[in-house]
Design a protein around this motif. Structure first.
Motif, PDB file in Angstrom:
ATOM      1  N   GLY A 232       0.769  -1.230   0.000  1.00 19.93           N
ATOM      2  CA  GLY A 232       0.000   0.000   0.000  1.00 19.93           C
ATOM      3  C   GLY A 232       0.800   1.278   0.000  1.00 19.93           C
ATOM      4  N   ARG A 445     -11.369  -0.115  -2.234  1.00 19.89           N
ATOM      5  CA  ARG A 445     -11.078  -1.359  -1.524  1.00 19.89           C
ATOM      6  C   ARG A 445      -9.733  -1.886  -1.990  1.00 19.89           C
ATOM      7  NH1 ARG A 445     -16.928  -4.102  -3.001  1.00 19.89           N
ATOM      8  NH2 ARG A 445     -18.220  -2.405  -2.144  1.00 19.89           N
ATOM      9  N   GLU A 446      -8.894  -2.222  -1.017  1.00 18.81           N
ATOM     10  CA  GLU A 446      -7.581  -2.800  -1.299  1.00 18.81           C
ATOM     11  C   GLU A 446      -7.506  -4.189  -0.676  1.00 18.81           C
ATOM     12  OE1 GLU A 446      -4.034  -0.539  -0.512  1.00 18.81           O
ATOM     13  OE2 GLU A 446      -5.155   1.347  -0.580  1.00 18.81           O
ATOM     14  N   SER A 447      -6.859  -5.096  -1.368  1.00 18.88           N
ATOM     15  CA  SER A 447      -6.632  -6.436  -0.823  1.00 18.88           C
ATOM     16  C   SER A 447      -5.336  -6.978  -1.405  1.00 18.88           C
ATOM     17  CB  SER A 447      -7.792  -7.379  -1.143  1.00 18.88           C
ATOM     18  OG  SER A 447      -7.994  -7.483  -2.547  1.00 18.88           O
ATOM     19  N   ASP A 470      -1.407  -7.497  -5.409  1.00 14.27           N
ATOM     20  CA  ASP A 470      -2.276  -6.424  -4.930  1.00 14.27           C
ATOM     21  C   ASP A 470      -3.481  -6.264  -5.845  1.00 14.27           C
ATOM     22  OD1 ASP A 470      -0.999  -5.046  -2.574  1.00 14.27           O
ATOM     23  OD2 ASP A 470       0.675  -4.976  -3.979  1.00 14.27           O
ATOM     24  N   TYR A 472      -7.093  -3.725  -6.296  1.00 16.41           N
ATOM     25  CA  TYR A 472      -7.689  -2.464  -5.869  1.00 16.41           C
ATOM     26  C   TYR A 472      -8.916  -2.174  -6.723  1.00 16.41           C
ATOM     27  CZ  TYR A 472      -8.406   2.595  -5.626  1.00 16.41           C
ATOM     28  OH  TYR A 472      -8.957   3.842  -5.501  1.00 16.41           O
ATOM     29  N   THR A 508     -10.681  -0.664 -11.697  1.00 18.66           N
ATOM     30  CA  THR A 508      -9.897  -1.632 -10.934  1.00 18.66           C
ATOM     31  C   THR A 508      -8.453  -1.643 -11.425  1.00 18.66           C
ATOM     32  OG1 THR A 508     -10.451  -3.475 -12.411  1.00 18.66           O
ATOM     33  CG2 THR A 508     -11.892  -3.118 -10.508  1.00 18.66           C
ATOM     34  N   ASN A 510      -4.626  -4.048 -10.585  1.00 17.60           N
ATOM     35  CA  ASN A 510      -3.979  -5.134  -9.866  1.00 17.60           C
ATOM     36  C   ASN A 510      -2.546  -5.270 -10.356  1.00 17.60           C
ATOM     37  OD1 ASN A 510      -3.919  -7.242 -12.156  1.00 17.60           O
ATOM     38  ND2 ASN A 510      -6.102  -6.718 -12.035  1.00 17.60           N
ATOM     39  N   GLN A 537       1.004   1.672  -4.830  1.00 20.28           N
ATOM     40  CA  GLN A 537       0.371   2.618  -3.905  1.00 20.28           C
ATOM     41  C   GLN A 537      -0.874   3.192  -4.554  1.00 20.28           C
ATOM     42  OE1 GLN A 537       2.950   5.325  -1.854  1.00 20.28           O
ATOM     43  NE2 GLN A 537       1.386   6.932  -1.699  1.00 20.28           N
ATOM     44  N   PHE A 538      -2.019   3.077  -3.850  1.00 25.90           N
ATOM     45  CA  PHE A 538      -3.317   3.448  -4.420  1.00 25.90           C
ATOM     46  C   PHE A 538      -3.910   4.712  -3.800  1.00 25.90           C
ATOM     47  CE2 PHE A 538      -2.838  -1.189  -4.604  1.00 25.90           C
ATOM     48  CZ  PHE A 538      -2.890  -1.375  -5.975  1.00 25.90           C
ATOM     49  N   PRO A 563      -2.315   4.149 -10.079  1.00 28.51           N
ATOM     50  CA  PRO A 563      -1.510   3.853  -8.886  1.00 28.51           C
ATOM     51  C   PRO A 563      -0.027   4.147  -9.129  1.00 28.51           C
ATOM     52  CG  PRO A 563      -2.948   2.009  -9.448  1.00 28.51           C
ATOM     53  CD  PRO A 563      -3.008   2.958 -10.593  1.00 28.51           C
TER      54      PRO A 563
END
Length: 799
Positions: A232, A445-447, A470, A472, A508, A510, A537-538, A563
């Motif tokens: 992140g 949303r980040e995962s 990642d 997002y 989105t 990734n 980094q988002f 990002p």
């Protein structure tokens, strides 16, 4: 008489240890094992029950050292024999522990803090060869004991400022907020307390760090090869772990200085099972502002406070639950009519568990809220301007220890983040020329999922490799503009709008982020390491200043703002001398940064619903060499660091009006080629020490107006090339004396610290502003907050 008592005490202690060595604990059942006997154990604080992370387990007979993991655990592989184990941890009494290993078994070691020190006794608090043998690059842990030896800033130990004394880590100027790590911006650092992100870790625009050192157990900075479990941010991770209370007895501490004061307590909620630690800190700094010469600051008012609460429940040797709460608040009334305030609140709940001798896990959930506001009460056009961030997430980490040199870590994390970029509210009950205005909220949303494998091949090779994936998403509700193709993005080229509903996906992203490092050891005292790191980094800090300020705007990545992607490669050589008394390192690095944000000339960033019209994407690069020499032992300890680095930006787009500095590379706002720091601490006696900090760095880049012109009846400044000039170089010397007056438990039996900041009255610029003069371009003026020597006196006591 005191010397005789001390000698008598040492003789008695020595006799006691001699008797202990005769009695050996038999480990395991005699099942005929001769080799491959496994001894697992855990080291904890005898009073608090807290796991001691990074404690050293030494086996003198085998010339081996082991370091405890995040749960205080360790594992030994032995042959059937007698051994004299030694357990060491900084600030704790060393334990000699004889054993007879006849079969697999378990140890539970309880260590107690030292009550006194002798000048000729040396105790290593961690593995003295860790910097050589570890595959970690750029991971630096500073203990609270080390920080307390640095000259305090306004009477306080400062965590953020202590990190800025390390190579590759800097701040843009005096009393500035945030850190700049290897050419990155302040927003490229993830600062987390008890696993929860903190968006503004400062008081009074950077004069104080907003973490009470009495509530902190340990601080680790990752700036090179960042473990895959972290994501992140593009530059670094600052992981701050809270300190648990005692499960056996009640105690506390208090401190008072001429700028701030604090009080804390800790003890058992349920004896031997559940502990609590709480603390509160507040300021009374207005007298200092009143003593300043600047009339605006002289008529200003400032207040801050912060608080911590930690409840820890080590329900067994294998399971521990910890709840942490953190809060901070600031308000600064500038010249009595405009007040700026910001507030942090965070909660986290953590569960650490050891499943068996090889496997364990950690699960953590958190909630963080950051609010910042500006209130104008001038009597004309009064208003409130409010913004905020909410961050809610969960993480899970698992590890499997194949053997003592082979470990696998894996897990995942998920978070939702909601931004309120700004809402302007006119004051009620009066006529106002200001209309209410609200910028659209943002939601993302980040995962991520990740794994890391660490292993050694023989005595010389060690390797760590991992991967993070990642993901997002950017979500509604939101009204999104569309712009003409082949035209610059601006209000004038907008052609339509699309409305997205609540929770509807807008964009989105990734990406895969490989991380890895390789270590080759020439000997026990020297090694070389190479590492690579890729980060996504988002979230972005939209600002035309060089440091974090409450008026800055946080922005999530969307279909126009991509990002940031940071690739970093590092190479380092590490060498220890004279039995690890001296620790040295040389590291070089190169960073490539994609999609970093720059603002257009004349950009309007406040209350802007469509920030994409004010920004341009830029490329970034940073490179440098870092030199570090540290003396660990003796009366004189400390370190010297020097960094030569460059942080550059380039803006080239198809549209001429968006190009900056003709498309050439130019210095970023925090480019400081030369950065030198000296830290020294001299122990005059057991109860007295003197410390000094000297820092020098190149002045940061600025843009000066070259002319002015009239437009629509207004006089406007003309700026040409960006960041072509620099502020004067920064340098400052701070001194402090720490002493303890033994009082046999009386009220003066505490620690006194006297410090002088800016000993030779250097007028380092805190900020830059421009004054209009008739017949000339606007003239640059600098404001120096610490333009004179600033003394402080603090007194702290534990009870």
């Amino acid at each position: 008489m005191k010397k005789l008592l001390l000698i008598f005490f040492l003789l008695i202690s020595h006799l006691g240890f001699s008797q202990t060595e005769i009695k050996r604990e038999v480990i395991g059942r005699d099942i005929g094992q001769l080799k491959g006997i496994k001894i697992v154990g855990r080291i904890i604080d005898e009073i608090t029950g807290e796991a001691l992370v990074g404690a050293t387990v030494t086996i003198p007979e085998l010339d081996q050292n082991k370091i405890t993991d995040n749960n205080g655990g360790f594992e030994l592989t032995l042959e059937r024999a007698e051994y004299n184990l030694q357990f060491r941890y900084v600030g704790y009494e060393t334990i000699d522990y004889p054993i007879t290993a006849v079969g697999d078994g378990r140890l539970s070691i309880k260590m107690i803090q030292e009550d006194f020190q002798l000048d000729d006794v040396v105790i290593y608090g961690s593995d003295p060869e860790k910097n050589i043998r570890s595959t970690d690059m750029g991971a630096v842990t500073i203990s609270m004991n080390t920080m307390r030896e640095l000259p305090p800033f306004l009477g306080e130990v400062d965590i953020i400022r202590s990190m800025a004394t390390l190579p590759g880590v800097s701040q843009v100027g005096e009393a500035s907020a945030g850190l700049n790590v290897r050419g990155g911006g302040a927003d490229q650092n993830l600062i987390q307390f008890a696993g929860a992100p903190i968006y503004n870790p400062t008081h009074l625009f950077g004069l104080f760090t907003s973490f009470n050192p009495e509530a902190v157990n340990g601080v680790t900075l990752y700036k090179s090869v960042i473990p895959p479990k972290f994501g992140g941010r593009g530059s670094s991770i600052l992981d701050i772990q809270p300190k648990a209370g005692s499960i056996a007895k009640w105690g506390g501490e208090a401190m008072v200085s001429n700028f701030s004061g604090k009080v804390g307590f800790n003890g058992p909620l349920v004896k031997d099972k559940v502990s609590i630690r709480g603390g509160f800190r507040g300021s009374y700094i207005n007298w200092f502002l009143g003593a300043l010469k600047n009339p605006d600051l002289k008529n200003s008012q400032a207040n801050f406070y912060d608080g911590n609460l930690v409840i820890s429940a080590p329900v067994s040797e294998k399971n521990e639950f910890t709840y942490s709460y953190y809060t901070s608040y600031d308000d600064f009334a500038f010249a009595s009519d405009t007040t700026v305030s910001w507030k942090n609140n965070s909660h986290s709940l953590q569960w650490k568990s050891i499943v068996n001798d090889k496997m364990g896990f950690e699960v953590l959930g958190y909630y963080t809220q950051y609010d910042y506001s500006i209130f104008n009460r001038s009597g004309i056009n009064d208003f409130d301007l409010n913004s905020g961030i909410k961050d809610i997430g969960a993480k899970a980490f698992f590890y499997y220890q194949f053997n003592e040199t082979n470990k696998l870590t894996f897990g995942g994390d998920f978070k939702t983040i909601a931004l309120q970029p700004g809402e302007l509210i006119p004051s009620q009950g009066q006529e106002s020329g200001i209309l209410p205005q609200k910028v659209q909220d943002e939601s993302g949303r980040e995962s991520g999922v990740h794994f890391q494998h660490e292993f050694e091949i023989g005595e010389r090779f060690g390797m760590s490799y991992g991967l993070r994936y990642d993901m997002y998403g950017y979500y509604g509700p939101r009204v999104v503009r569309e712009y003409e193709e082949n035209q610059p993005i601006s209000d004038g080229t907008a052609i339509s709008e699309t409305t997205y509903g609540d929770g509807e996906e807008i964009q989105t992203y990734n990406g895969l982020g490989p991380r890895g490092s390789l270590r080759y050891s020439f000997s026990k005292s020297s090694s070389v390491k190479i590492g690579y790191n890729k980060m996504y980094q988002f979230i972005h800090l939209i600002s035309n200043t060089a440091t974090i300020a409450p008026t800055d705007v946080w922005k999530l990545s969307d279909q126009y703002l991509k990002p940031q992607i940071v690739d970093q490669i590092s190479l380092g050589f590490y060498n220890n001398f004279k039995g690890n008394i001296f620790e040295t390192s040389v590291e070089v690095y190169y960073k490539d940064i994609q999609n970093v944000i720059e603002y257009k000339d004349g950009a309007n960033l406040i209350l802007q619903n469509h920030l994409e019209t004010e920004l341009v994407p830029a490329n970034g690069r940073a490179y440098g060499i870092e030199l570090y020499v540290k003396k660990n032992l003796g009366r004189l300890t400390g370190w010297v660091s020097y960094t030569y680095s460059r942080s550059l930006r380039q803006v080239i787009t198809p549209f001429e009006e968006e190009i900056i500095n003709d498309g050439e590379w130019y210095a970023s706002n925090y480019d400081k080629p030369h950065d030198f720091t000296f830290i020294g601490n001299y122990k005059v006696s057991t109860n007295t020490s003197v410390s000094a900090t000297f820092g020098y760095s190149t002045g940061r880049p600025v843009t000066f107006p070259e002319a002015k012109f009239d437009y629509g009846g207004n006089s406007l400044a003309y700026f040409n090339r960006r960041n072509e000039e620099r502020l004067p170089d920064f340098h400052r010397l701070d001194l402090s004396v720490n002493f303890k007056i033994p009082g046999d438990g009386k009220f003066w039996d505490g620690d006194w610290t006297f410090s002088i900041l800016n000993v030779y009255a250097r007028k380092n610029p805190f900020s830059l502003f421009f004054v209009d003069e008739l017949g000339a371009p606007p003239q640059a003026m600098r404001l120096a907050v610490l333009g004179v020597p600033l003394p402080s006196l603090s007194y702290s006591i534990k009870f």
